[in-house]
Design an enzyme around this catalytic site. Structure first.
Site, short mmCIF file in Angstrom:
data_model
loop_
_atom_site.label_atom_id
_atom_site.label_comp_id
_atom_site.label_asym_id
_atom_site.label_seq_id
_atom_site.Cartn_x
_atom_site.Cartn_y
_atom_site.Cartn_z
N ASP A 440 0.85 -1.20 0.00
CA ASP A 440 0.00 0.00 0.00
C ASP A 440 0.88 1.24 0.00
O ASP A 440 2.01 1.21 0.49
CB ASP A 440 -0.90 0.02 1.24
CG ASP A 440 -2.17 0.85 1.01
OD1 ASP A 440 -3.25 0.23 0.91
OD2 ASP A 440 -2.07 2.09 0.91
N ASP A 460 4.65 2.78 -3.60
CA ASP A 460 3.85 3.60 -4.51
C ASP A 460 3.84 2.90 -5.87
O ASP A 460 4.83 2.91 -6.61
CB ASP A 460 4.48 5.00 -4.62
CG ASP A 460 3.69 5.89 -5.57
OD1 ASP A 460 2.64 5.44 -6.09
OD2 ASP A 460 4.12 7.04 -5.79
N ASN A 487 -6.04 -5.04 -6.33
CA ASN A 487 -7.16 -4.32 -5.71
C ASN A 487 -6.96 -2.80 -5.71
O ASN A 487 -7.92 -2.05 -5.80
CB ASN A 487 -7.34 -4.83 -4.28
CG ASN A 487 -8.16 -3.88 -3.44
OD1 ASN A 487 -9.36 -3.73 -3.66
ND2 ASN A 487 -7.52 -3.21 -2.49
N TYR A 554 -12.41 6.64 -14.52
CA TYR A 554 -12.51 5.44 -13.69
C TYR A 554 -13.06 4.27 -14.50
O TYR A 554 -12.49 3.17 -14.53
CB TYR A 554 -13.39 5.72 -12.47
CG TYR A 554 -13.56 4.52 -11.57
CD1 TYR A 554 -12.56 4.16 -10.67
CD2 TYR A 554 -14.72 3.73 -11.61
CE1 TYR A 554 -12.70 3.06 -9.85
CE2 TYR A 554 -14.87 2.63 -10.80
CZ TYR A 554 -13.86 2.29 -9.91
OH TYR A 554 -14.00 1.20 -9.11
N LYS A 558 -11.07 0.79 -15.58
CA LYS A 558 -11.51 -0.53 -15.13
C LYS A 558 -11.87 -1.42 -16.32
O LYS A 558 -11.63 -2.63 -16.29
CB LYS A 558 -12.70 -0.41 -14.17
CG LYS A 558 -12.32 0.12 -12.79
CD LYS A 558 -11.53 -0.93 -12.00
CE LYS A 558 -11.31 -0.51 -10.56
NZ LYS A 558 -10.50 -1.48 -9.79
#
Ligand code: ZN
Length: 657
Positions: A440, A460, A487, A554, A558
């Site tokens: 993360d 990062d 994720n 977005y 995706k």
């Protein structure tokens, strides 16, 4: 050696058993005395049973307990009268002994008594302490060990030659002790095994243990066999993950199931592995049988500079008969490997097992080096070590293990692991037995879980150079990569195309798409070597099939990621890697959704927050853990023959259906 006895602390323990717990824990706190379940202690007390008879009871350490953290419940109460009768028998098989010990207990729920129980009973002292102290086994495992032990302890110790732990050892100790003990006797040395001390009080027995082991340490110091040269070797900064994952693949193939492989490139381990005489030193037996029991085939394999592959091959070939032998439950895979570049590599089905092996072998390295300075390390003959593997008691213990969790020995990497769905994925994978690397940008990920099977890495993903570094870290810690959960992603504030800045578009695509491409590309060599086949799970979005206005960047990112997954399924199927996607919607227990945002969205639809959360065909709330459990199951056997699937997890959405 430090004496940790503290009169104030001890005064808080008023019963014989409570003091037994107290001083057992003191022994357990010193890793040069007791390591991971090694060593055992006992106390003899008189008790009155339910029918009013008084009985002498031996409270002895039960199996499955470590001295460091033992409690009263960790001691098994066994009737002394029966133990003393057993000690006089001509012979007793190990299964018989286990049965007799278990059926002579006064508490059905107590743990199984130690295999050294009869030995404890046979020593005529209230408190008995037994350790596999490093300093003592260093001397018993060195050239002229017996003469050195006699020189150090004179007539104060009864000395027992090496016999495998079990009934025969107990009987021999009982006989020798009865014949040889004098008023000068303060302890007992078991060659190639350890030391016993005893006394009428917990303190007397503990003090003696410290004093006797200190004498062994002083002997090593006086013979210039204590201080080891400071290790100077340094680890390589180059990429080693290809080599590590290949080694793990071979070990897993030999074991017949996936194994974790943890490397230790500390200066001490690298310097030891680079010794010119490592070929001879590493092929000798362990310092004490306890180490074999705990690590199975511990120090049988050392890699010399000629390269490891040939060494492994011949090792596996030599040991193939063991694998085929129905009698043994042990697989032929080595549990540790020494390598001049990779250092000390420890294999196990659980991260904890690898940690235990690492601890034991780091102590063994020190023992070997000191014994070498003392004139030469001389361990048990190899056939004695192999005897232990066929030892009935160990067989029984191994069989009791039960079915391991589904992802035992496997490694998963989860991105965006610090919170929300990512964190839930980490939990779901840990619960299924995997070792998990959580990545993360939020450095808090490093402290997310304090356990040996979790590695948190601040990374990062938008910085291309950091991705291979994270994978290198993961491979050095756990040996490779089996499962990849993509994720991490951002869901920026809504913008219509007519007002969409290029920088905004690029940022979203960089994180949601480009970073995943790079991570997949860099992970491919590791996933290809996953012993049970690599798996990738993409956390997609409802927006892939049902985009919304204002979410151009977005939705496009995706959708592109979805297409990327389909191509990967086409390209990687031949490598046994399967890629599946799930499309969640309306998961509100994540960092993206504040209470205010929820309220404003609910108000927008003229709904209460609760009704808004259930706004789907099934009228169910979708939580992070629901998504995470599905992601984990997609890596499991249920989906073993599925790739390129896309599964919604949204409670049913009429726009998608
Ligand atoms: Zn022992």
């Amino acid at each position: 050696m430090q004496n940790r006895w503290n009169n104030q602390d001890a005064a808080r323990h008023t019963t014989d058993l409570a003091l037994r717990v107290y001083s057992s824990r003191l022994l357990g706190q010193d890793s040069s005395l007791v390591l991971h379940g090694g060593g055992n202690t006992s106390v003899k007390v008189t008790e009155t049973n339910l029918v009013g008879e008084t009985e002498e009871i031996l409270y002895v350490k039960g199996s499955g307990w470590d001295l460091e953290s033992i409690e009263e419940a960790g001691f098994a109460p066994v009737r002394m009268a029966h133990l003393l009768k057993l000690a006089r028998l001509e012979s007793l098989t190990d299964p018989q002994m286990v049965n007799e010990l278990k059926t002579s207990m006064t508490l059905a729920s107590a743990p199984s008594p130690s295999v050294e129980t009869i030995l404890h009973a046979a020593l005529p002292y209230k408190y008995v302490d037994h350790t596999h102290a490093d300093a003592v086994v260093t001397i018993t495992n060195s050239h002229n060990g017996l003469a050195r032990i006699r020189e150090i302890y004179g007539e104060e110790m009864v000395i027992i030659p090496y016999v495998m732990p079990g009934f025969d050892l107990a009987r021999l100790c009982a006989e020798r002790f009865a014949a040889e003990a004098t008023e000068k006797t303060v302890g007992m040395i078991l060659m190639n095994h350890g030391i016993f001390s005893f006394g009428e009080s917990a303190k007397a027995s503990y003090d003696l243990m410290i004093e006797l082991v200190t004498r062994a340490e002083d002997y090593l110091k006086a013979n210039n066999a204590w201080d080891l040269p400071a290790p100077t070797a340094t680890g390589s900064s180059k990429s080693l993950r290809g080599e590590i994952s290949t080694l793990r693949q071979e070990i897993s193939a030999a074991a017949g199931h996936p194994m974790l492989l943890s490397t230790d490139m500390s200066p001490a381990c690298l310097s030891f592995a680079r010794r010119a005489d490592i070929g001879t030193l590493s092929q000798q037996g362990p310092a004490t049988p306890d180490h074999v029991i705990r690590t199975k085939r511990l120090p049988l394999l050392g890699r010399d500079v000629a390269g490891y592959t040939a060494a492994y091959r011949s090792y596996f070939k030599e040991n193939a008969t063991h694998a085929k032998d129905e009698k043994t439950m042990l697989d032929p895979a080595p549990r540790m490997v020494l390598d001049p570049e990779l250092g000390l590599c420890c294999a196990g089905r659980r991260a904890k097992d690898a940690v235990i092996i690492n601890d034991i072998y780091r102590h063994t390295q020190q023992i070997i080096q000191r014994a070498t300075l003392l004139g030469g390390y001389q361990a048990l003959p190899a056939h004695d070590i192999f005897d232990v593997e066929y030892w009935d008691l160990e067989q029984a213990k191994l069989r009791k293990g039960g079915t391991p969790p589904p992802f035992s020995g496997e490694v998963a990497l989860v991105t965006g692991a610090a919170s929300g769905i990512g964190k839930a994925c980490v939990e779901a994978l840990l619960a299924r037995g995997a070792a998990v690397v959580g990545v993360d940008i939020n450095p808090e990920v490093k402290q997310l879980f304090q356990r040996p099977d979790f590695l948190g890495l601040a990374c990062d993903l938008a910085d291309e150079a950091q991705i291979p570094q994270a994978l290198e870290h993961a491979a050095r810690r756990f040996g490779g990569l089996d499962m990849l959960i993509l994720n991490a992603g951002i869901f920026p504030q809504g913008r219509r195309i007519s007002e969409l800045p290029t920088a905004h578009w690029r940022k979203v695509l960089n994180i949601n798409l480009d970073a995943n491409l790079i991570l997949m590309r860099e992970s491919h060599p590791l996933l290809k070597r996953a012993p049970a086949g690599g798996r990738v799970v993409i956390i997609g979005s409802k927006n892939v099939s049902a985009p919304g206005p204002g979410a151009a960047a977005y939705s496009a990112s995706k959708a592109a990621l979805n297409q990327l997954a389909r191509i990967a399924a086409l390209e990687w199927g031949c490598d046994g890697i399967r890629i599946n996607s799930l499309h969640p919607d309306a998961v509100f227990d994540t960092a993206l959704w504040s209470d205010e945002l929820l309220q404003s969205r609910a108000a927008h639809y003229n709904l209460t927050v609760d009704a808004y959360k259930h706004k789907n065909l099934l009228q169910v709330e979708i939580r992070s853990c629901d998504v995470a459990n599905l992601a984990a199951e997609m890596c499991g056997p249920l989906f073993a023959k599925t790739t390129a699937a896309q599964i919604p997890i949204d409670g049913g959405n009429d726009r998608v259906i």
